[in-house]
Design an enzyme around this catalytic site. Structure first.
Site, PDB file in Angstrom:
ATOM      1  N   SER A 192       0.836  -1.192   0.000  1.00  0.00           N
ATOM      2  CA  SER A 192       0.000   0.000   0.000  1.00  0.00           C
ATOM      3  C   SER A 192       0.881   1.256   0.000  1.00  0.00           C
ATOM      4  O   SER A 192       1.704   1.439  -0.887  1.00  0.00           O
ATOM      5  CB  SER A 192      -0.956  -0.050   1.199  1.00  0.00           C
ATOM      6  OG  SER A 192      -1.888   0.985   1.156  1.00  0.00           O
ATOM      7  N   ASP A 257     -10.153  -4.249  -5.007  1.00  0.00           N
ATOM      8  CA  ASP A 257      -9.559  -3.300  -4.052  1.00  0.00           C
ATOM      9  C   ASP A 257     -10.398  -2.035  -4.001  1.00  0.00           C
ATOM     10  O   ASP A 257     -10.598  -1.355  -5.006  1.00  0.00           O
ATOM     11  CB  ASP A 257      -8.126  -2.967  -4.488  1.00  0.00           C
ATOM     12  CG  ASP A 257      -7.324  -2.268  -3.403  1.00  0.00           C
ATOM     13  OD1 ASP A 257      -7.890  -1.394  -2.711  1.00  0.00           O
ATOM     14  OD2 ASP A 257      -6.132  -2.579  -3.258  1.00  0.00           O
ATOM     15  N   HIS A 286      -8.477  -4.617  -0.378  1.00  0.00           N
ATOM     16  CA  HIS A 286      -7.206  -3.971  -0.045  1.00  0.00           C
ATOM     17  C   HIS A 286      -6.512  -4.622   1.138  1.00  0.00           C
ATOM     18  O   HIS A 286      -5.296  -4.598   1.233  1.00  0.00           O
ATOM     19  CB  HIS A 286      -7.463  -2.494   0.265  1.00  0.00           C
ATOM     20  CG  HIS A 286      -6.210  -1.668   0.350  1.00  0.00           C
ATOM     21  ND1 HIS A 286      -5.391  -1.446  -0.737  1.00  0.00           N
ATOM     22  CD2 HIS A 286      -5.617  -1.029   1.402  1.00  0.00           C
ATOM     23  CE1 HIS A 286      -4.367  -0.692  -0.378  1.00  0.00           C
ATOM     24  NE2 HIS A 286      -4.473  -0.438   0.924  1.00  0.00           N
TER      25      HIS A 286
END
Length: 312
Positions: A192, A257, A286
């Protein structure tokens, strides 16, 4: 295994911006988002940095005063027995921007194939990630080295884009100097927001390999998916740096996501000169890719097959 981002404020922050976009942004909302004048630091702060309340501290070791020991709070997800704690080594590194950066080295295996320099996602710290690191390293036969960004956990300073780059540099130098590892024995792993410093470092050094887990193209492209170019006030412009990565790259992304759209992973993959077959996890979001069996299977194959083939 999970990276403990399941209740991440990162989801709320970016999704709220995306919801505004879907409903149509007014001029005042745009001004509120980008401030005046717009600049990368302000965009970065609005999109990414929400450090949690620290879940650990570093204490002076009672048996060896020159060493620090890890103390987990009740907010950490796992409490270790002494044998497990003995596999953790913690210390501070000094960044070029003057911040004390908390570092953690986990000896997960006696015969590691690589050491993974792991840059974690938003809204977690080393205390929350430590159990995941230990489990991951054990399963893929690698040691894990990680650090907290400025303003996270026991690290000093405040989170910012510039500090991100200085933080990973400090971690990189500590890993190289303290443990005597050559770059070809290090895998850079970013998850991320952690893909941002990972891409930056990988664009400047050739390493054993790179893993980009749920990467983002840039801050503007997350907030406004129709953005087609990198503006001067954009933050985290990873899409412009990945073509400079000379190491093998594995891109991992969930097709559903809800924070960083799947299209970001595809675009990053397409721009990497030495990308291997990516892992697109059908139906994953995610924060849950690690729960899918193909996650560990792909990492094991990447290390044992792809990297062997690339070195031949």
């Amino acid at each position: 295994m999970t990276s403990n981002e399941n209740a991440s404020p990162e989801v709320t922050t970016v999704d709220s911006i995306n919801n505004q976009k879907m409903n149509g942004l007014t001029l005042s909302e745009l001004c509120c988002l980008f401030c005046c004048p717009p600049c990368p630091a302000r965009i970065a702060a609005k999109l990414a940095f929400l450090p949690p309340e620290p879940t650990y501290s570093f204490n002076v070791d009672s048996t060896t005063p020159s060493k620090l020991s890890l103390k987990l709070s009740d907010r950490a997800d796992w409490q270790y027995n002494q044998r497990e704690l003995d596999s953790f080594e913690v210390f501070y590194a000094q960044s070029s921007r003057g911040n004390q950066i908390a570092c953690m080295h986990i000896r997960a295996t006696a015969t590691p194939k690589y050491t993974i320099l792991f840059s974690h996602g938003n809204a977690v710290d080393l205390g929350q990630m430590s159990s995941f690191y230990l489990g991951l390293g054990t399963r893929i036969n690698c040691n894990i080295f990680s650090y907290d960004y400025s303003g996270y956990g026991a690290s000093g300073g405040k989170p910012s884009e510039k500090n991100l780059y200085a933080d990973i540099n400090a971690a990189w130098q500590s890993l190289r100097n303290k443990y005597g590892l050559s770059p070809d024995k290090i895998i850079l792993y970013g998850q991320s927001i952690g893909t941002v410093p990972t891409v930056d470092l990988a664009s400047r050094y050739e390493v054993g390999a790179v893993v980009l887990h749920s990467p983002l193209m840039s801050g503007m492209r997350v907030a406004f998916p129709n953005t087609k170019r990198t503006w001067f006030f954009d933050a985290f412009p990873s899409i412009d740096k990945v073509p400079k990565i000379s190491s093998p790259v594995l891109v991992i992304h969930g097709t559903e996501d809800e924070v960083i759209d799947f299209s970001h992973g595809v675009a990053i993959y397409e721009r990497c000169p030495r990308a291997v077959d990516p892992l697109w996890v059908e139906g994953a979001g995610h924060n849950d890719i690690e729960l899918y069996c193909q996650y560990l299977e792909r990492l094991k194959k990447f290390i044992s097959v792809d990297l062997t083939d690339n070195s031949a």
